[in-house]
Design a protein around this motif. Structure first.
Motif, PDB file in Angstrom:
ATOM      1  N   GLY A  84      -0.483   6.464  -5.502  1.00 11.42           N
ATOM      2  CA  GLY A  84       0.211   5.180  -5.389  1.00 11.42           C
ATOM      3  C   GLY A  84      -0.637   4.020  -5.876  1.00 11.42           C
ATOM      4  O   GLY A  84      -1.552   4.171  -6.674  1.00 11.42           O
ATOM      5  N   TRP A  85      -0.327   2.836  -5.370  1.00 10.30           N
ATOM      6  CA  TRP A  85      -0.948   1.581  -5.785  1.00 10.30           C
ATOM      7  C   TRP A  85      -1.954   1.167  -4.722  1.00 10.30           C
ATOM      8  O   TRP A  85      -1.592   0.632  -3.673  1.00 10.30           O
ATOM      9  CB  TRP A  85       0.166   0.549  -5.956  1.00 10.30           C
ATOM     10  N   PHE A 101       6.223   1.196  -7.584  1.00  7.26           N
ATOM     11  CA  PHE A 101       4.964   0.888  -6.910  1.00  7.26           C
ATOM     12  C   PHE A 101       5.120   1.231  -5.435  1.00  7.26           C
ATOM     13  O   PHE A 101       5.969   0.661  -4.754  1.00  7.26           O
ATOM     14  CB  PHE A 101       4.615  -0.590  -7.057  1.00  7.26           C
ATOM     15  N   LYS A 102       4.285   2.148  -4.934  1.00  9.73           N
ATOM     16  CA  LYS A 102       4.261   2.528  -3.515  1.00  9.73           C
ATOM     17  C   LYS A 102       2.918   2.091  -2.943  1.00  9.73           C
ATOM     18  O   LYS A 102       1.864   2.496  -3.438  1.00  9.73           O
ATOM     19  CB  LYS A 102       4.422   4.047  -3.348  1.00  9.73           C
ATOM     20  N   TYR A 132      -1.865  -4.811   2.567  1.00  9.47           N
ATOM     21  CA  TYR A 132      -3.127  -4.827   1.825  1.00  9.47           C
ATOM     22  C   TYR A 132      -2.968  -5.002   0.315  1.00  9.47           C
ATOM     23  O   TYR A 132      -3.972  -5.154  -0.388  1.00  9.47           O
ATOM     24  CB  TYR A 132      -3.907  -3.534   2.081  1.00  9.47           C
ATOM     25  N   HIS A 133      -1.740  -4.935  -0.178  1.00  6.50           N
ATOM     26  CA  HIS A 133      -1.522  -4.987  -1.631  1.00  6.50           C
ATOM     27  C   HIS A 133      -0.227  -5.720  -1.954  1.00  6.50           C
ATOM     28  O   HIS A 133       0.639  -5.894  -1.100  1.00  6.50           O
ATOM     29  CB  HIS A 133      -1.446  -3.571  -2.228  1.00  6.50           C
ATOM     30  N   ASN A 134      -0.107  -6.085  -3.207  1.00  4.45           N
ATOM     31  CA  ASN A 134       1.132  -6.576  -3.786  1.00  4.45           C
ATOM     32  C   ASN A 134       1.069  -6.256  -5.275  1.00  4.45           C
ATOM     33  O   ASN A 134       0.108  -5.657  -5.744  1.00  4.45           O
ATOM     34  CB  ASN A 134       1.347  -8.078  -3.521  1.00  4.45           C
ATOM     35  N   CYS A 178      -2.920  -6.286  -8.802  1.00  7.50           N
ATOM     36  CA  CYS A 178      -2.802  -6.587  -7.375  1.00  7.50           C
ATOM     37  C   CYS A 178      -3.379  -7.979  -7.158  1.00  7.50           C
ATOM     38  O   CYS A 178      -4.468  -8.304  -7.648  1.00  7.50           O
ATOM     39  CB  CYS A 178      -3.562  -5.574  -6.530  1.00  7.50           C
ATOM     40  N   GLY A 179      -2.648  -8.796  -6.409  1.00  4.50           N
ATOM     41  CA  GLY A 179      -3.057 -10.176  -6.173  1.00  4.50           C
ATOM     42  C   GLY A 179      -3.971 -10.379  -4.988  1.00  4.50           C
ATOM     43  O   GLY A 179      -4.395 -11.507  -4.724  1.00  4.50           O
ATOM     44  N   PHE A 180      -4.305  -9.327  -4.232  1.00  5.56           N
ATOM     45  CA  PHE A 180      -5.211  -9.496  -3.095  1.00  5.56           C
ATOM     46  C   PHE A 180      -6.630  -9.703  -3.618  1.00  5.56           C
ATOM     47  O   PHE A 180      -7.036  -9.091  -4.609  1.00  5.56           O
ATOM     48  CB  PHE A 180      -5.143  -8.273  -2.170  1.00  5.56           C
ATOM     49  N   PRO A 181      -7.397 -10.560  -2.963  1.00  5.69           N
ATOM     50  CA  PRO A 181      -8.745 -10.899  -3.440  1.00  5.69           C
ATOM     51  C   PRO A 181      -9.618  -9.666  -3.687  1.00  5.69           C
ATOM     52  O   PRO A 181      -9.736  -8.788  -2.829  1.00  5.69           O
ATOM     53  CB  PRO A 181      -9.316 -11.767  -2.309  1.00  5.69           C
TER      54      PRO A 181
END
Length: 163
Positions: free
Chosen positions: A14-15, A40-41, A46-48, A88-91
């Motif tokens: 997955g992602w 996208f799974k 924690y993710h996007n 992924c937009g998470f820092p």
């Protein structure tokens, strides 16, 4: 007529940044066409998924995305021919490799399971007797040598060289 494909990004993993997936390599081994869908799974805690410009992709800038997906089970249908840049937009996740780019090509260029060769119409008596071949699909093999060999064998069989 070829059917649209559905791709689970990262396959069974997955992602995520935890599964050791090289998303660039994952995408490099696939052909993407208009109408295909990316799945996208992931854990949306924690993710996007963000679709961004090439410039933002290269710098991992997530502040001005073209589109943002946050459900944890996102289906993105590729609606036009273009480069798509996804991350992924998470820092820190983009910098850690949770990103990839793809080139989406027209459905008319989709490869079919087999390449069909057919000779052009027979020339009339007053024309030169040159035989040309057309392909209804791109070759499935990347080796130019193999493709040339197939054409040579087909030509020799067609002209009766072997009989």
């Amino acid at each position: 007529m070829a059917m649209a494909a559905m791709y689970t990004v990262g396959d069974a993993v997955g992602w995520t940044i935890m599964g050791g997936v090289d998303y660039r390599k994952w995408a490099d081994h696939k052909d993407f066409y208009v109408g295909d869908t990316l799945v996208f799974k992931y854990s949306n805690q924690y993710h996007n998924v963000k679709q961004v410009s090439q410039k933002d992709f290269l710098s991992c800038n997530t502040t001005s995305p073209i589109a943002t997906y946050m459900t944890g089970s996102d289906f993105i249908t590729l609606k036009r021919t273009s480069h798509y840049y996804l991350l992924c937009g998470f820092p820190g996740h983009c910098e850690a490799g949770q990103k990839f780019e793809i080139l989406v090509t027209p459905t008319s260029l989709r490869r079919t399971p087999s390449t069909v060769l057919s000779p052009s119409p027979s020339p009339s008596d007053d024309e030169t007797s040159t035989i040309t071949f057309t392909s209804t699909a791109p070759p499935l093999y990347s080796s130019n040598f193999f493709l040339a060999f197939k054409f040579l064998v087909f030509y020799l069989v067609l002209t009766g060289f072997f009989f």
